[in-house]
Scaffold this motif. Sequence first.
Motif, PDB file in Angstrom:
ATOM      1  N   PRO A   1       0.841  -1.208   0.000  1.00 38.68           N
ATOM      2  CA  PRO A   1       0.000   0.000   0.000  1.00 38.68           C
ATOM      3  C   PRO A   1       0.879   1.262   0.000  1.00 38.68           C
ATOM      4  O   PRO A   1       2.030   1.211   0.425  1.00 38.68           O
ATOM      5  CB  PRO A   1      -0.785  -0.119   1.306  1.00 38.68           C
ATOM      6  N   PRO A   2       0.352   2.393  -0.457  1.00 40.74           N
ATOM      7  CA  PRO A   2       1.133   3.630  -0.467  1.00 40.74           C
ATOM      8  C   PRO A   2       1.604   4.002   0.946  1.00 40.74           C
ATOM      9  O   PRO A   2       0.903   3.726   1.935  1.00 40.74           O
ATOM     10  CB  PRO A   2       0.150   4.681  -1.003  1.00 40.74           C
ATOM     11  N   LEU A   3       2.766   4.634   1.020  1.00 47.38           N
ATOM     12  CA  LEU A   3       3.376   4.952   2.315  1.00 47.38           C
ATOM     13  C   LEU A   3       2.480   5.834   3.186  1.00 47.38           C
ATOM     14  O   LEU A   3       2.412   5.665   4.404  1.00 47.38           O
ATOM     15  CB  LEU A   3       4.734   5.645   2.077  1.00 47.38           C
ATOM     16  N   ASP A   4       1.768   6.766   2.555  1.00 49.35           N
ATOM     17  CA  ASP A   4       0.902   7.625   3.378  1.00 49.35           C
ATOM     18  C   ASP A   4      -0.188   6.792   4.059  1.00 49.35           C
ATOM     19  O   ASP A   4      -0.506   6.992   5.233  1.00 49.35           O
ATOM     20  CB  ASP A   4       0.323   8.805   2.577  1.00 49.35           C
ATOM     21  N   GLU A   5      -0.719   5.805   3.329  1.00 46.29           N
ATOM     22  CA  GLU A   5      -1.747   4.925   3.943  1.00 46.29           C
ATOM     23  C   GLU A   5      -1.155   4.122   5.091  1.00 46.29           C
ATOM     24  O   GLU A   5      -1.784   3.922   6.133  1.00 46.29           O
ATOM     25  CB  GLU A   5      -2.286   3.933   2.895  1.00 46.29           C
ATOM     26  N   ILE A   6       0.068   3.649   4.874  1.00 47.67           N
ATOM     27  CA  ILE A   6       0.739   2.842   5.906  1.00 47.67           C
ATOM     28  C   ILE A   6       0.926   3.677   7.175  1.00 47.67           C
ATOM     29  O   ILE A   6       0.625   3.241   8.286  1.00 47.67           O
ATOM     30  CB  ILE A   6       2.146   2.382   5.403  1.00 47.67           C
ATOM     31  N   ILE A   7       1.410   4.899   6.976  1.00 49.13           N
ATOM     32  CA  ILE A   7       1.692   5.757   8.142  1.00 49.13           C
ATOM     33  C   ILE A   7       0.395   6.177   8.835  1.00 49.13           C
ATOM     34  O   ILE A   7       0.281   6.109  10.069  1.00 49.13           O
ATOM     35  CB  ILE A   7       2.543   6.976   7.719  1.00 49.13           C
ATOM     36  N   LEU A   8      -0.596   6.556   8.039  1.00 49.34           N
ATOM     37  CA  LEU A   8      -1.858   7.006   8.648  1.00 49.34           C
ATOM     38  C   LEU A   8      -2.589   5.853   9.341  1.00 49.34           C
ATOM     39  O   LEU A   8      -3.320   6.064  10.310  1.00 49.34           O
ATOM     40  CB  LEU A   8      -2.753   7.653   7.586  1.00 49.34           C
TER      41      LEU A   8
ATOM     42  N   GLU B   1       3.917  -3.160   8.936  1.00 52.93           N
ATOM     43  CA  GLU B   1       2.598  -2.657   8.493  1.00 52.93           C
ATOM     44  C   GLU B   1       2.388  -2.920   7.007  1.00 52.93           C
ATOM     45  O   GLU B   1       1.285  -3.254   6.575  1.00 52.93           O
ATOM     46  CB  GLU B   1       2.476  -1.158   8.775  1.00 52.93           C
ATOM     47  N   CYS B   2       3.442  -2.749   6.207  1.00 48.78           N
ATOM     48  CA  CYS B   2       3.354  -2.987   4.750  1.00 48.78           C
ATOM     49  C   CYS B   2       2.885  -4.405   4.450  1.00 48.78           C
ATOM     50  O   CYS B   2       2.308  -4.670   3.412  1.00 48.78           O
ATOM     51  CB  CYS B   2       4.728  -2.888   4.095  1.00 48.78           C
ATOM     52  N   GLN B   3       3.211  -5.333   5.362  1.00 47.86           N
ATOM     53  CA  GLN B   3       2.943  -6.750   5.115  1.00 47.86           C
ATOM     54  C   GLN B   3       1.795  -7.284   5.968  1.00 47.86           C
ATOM     55  O   GLN B   3       1.603  -8.496   6.064  1.00 47.86           O
ATOM     56  CB  GLN B   3       4.196  -7.572   5.440  1.00 47.86           C
TER      57      GLN B   3
END
Length: 273
Positions: free
Chosen positions: A81-88, A235-237
């Motif tokens: 998923p896009p990094l902003d989604e991961i962080i949020l 989180e990415c995984q």
Amino acid sequence: MAGRSKNILQEFQPGERREEPLSALFHENSKLTPERKLELGMRIAQVQNNPDLLRRMTCSYKSYPHQPQIALPVARLGTVPPLDEIILGRRSARQFETTKSVTLGELSNLLQLSYGITGSLELGSGIIQYLRATPSAGGLYPLEIYVLAQRVEGLDPGLYHYRVAHHALEQIERGDQGARLRQSESDWGMISTAAVDLFIGAVFDRVLFKYRERGYRFLLTEAGMLAQSLTLLGECQGVRSCVMSGWIDDEVNDMLHLDGRSEGVLLALCLGK
Ligand SMILES: Cc1cc2nc3c(=O)[nH]c(=O)nc-3n(C[C@H](O)[C@H](O)[C@H](O)COP(=O)(O)O)c2cc1C
């Protein structure tokens, strides 16, 4: 509060009661002052001009040569998923599904993409410095990662050390090693239910030999950076995590077979699904 360039240790007479907390003493004594900057510059030049010290600087690799070694697959994160989604979307997770495991591939991604080798630098005199995925002051890489595997598909439960140079795990102990920690008050269900716990240790002298007291700040900073990389890679995984700090240092050091003085645990991360 002590003046900017003063060593506050010198402001106390023997036997005098100290009002300053230890943290303030440490902070003051690890500040870079003009004098210390000069001293540090000389120390750095000394290291750069001494092939023996340079070589020592490039030897940030602990290994357990007599222990069984388990090769890890090459890291491959694939589409994430896009990094902003991961962080949020990131939140600490404290309970994990005990029916779900982490795969060896996911663990490999976590380790290689957070602290694995990603490049190299020629330092002169034929000395090569390997660079890692997480920044490190002076490229000294003081951290070591220990893996307490509880539910990792393709890996027997046990305690392992991440051998960076081989991108492999070295088995330190077989079987369930977390029982002692789980019985301690420090477990709020996190250790019991995590699929895998990662412990970040620091080999203090790798940094302190060059940066002295200020180097201790670097150790802590780097452990935090590494933990954030691990968290986001998780989180990415779909592997959730929580930093855990309420453990008893000597219990964890004993479990990891660290003396707590030349090397000690700094940080722990529980992970699972
Ligand atoms: C250095 C550090 C130590 C922490 N120790 C614990 C801990 O021992 N137990 C725990 O439940 N959470 C621990 N946490 C997680 C924080 O409580 C959590 O990050 C904070 O409440 C914010 O929530 P969030 O991570 O979901 O955004 C720790 C976090 C950090 C950075």
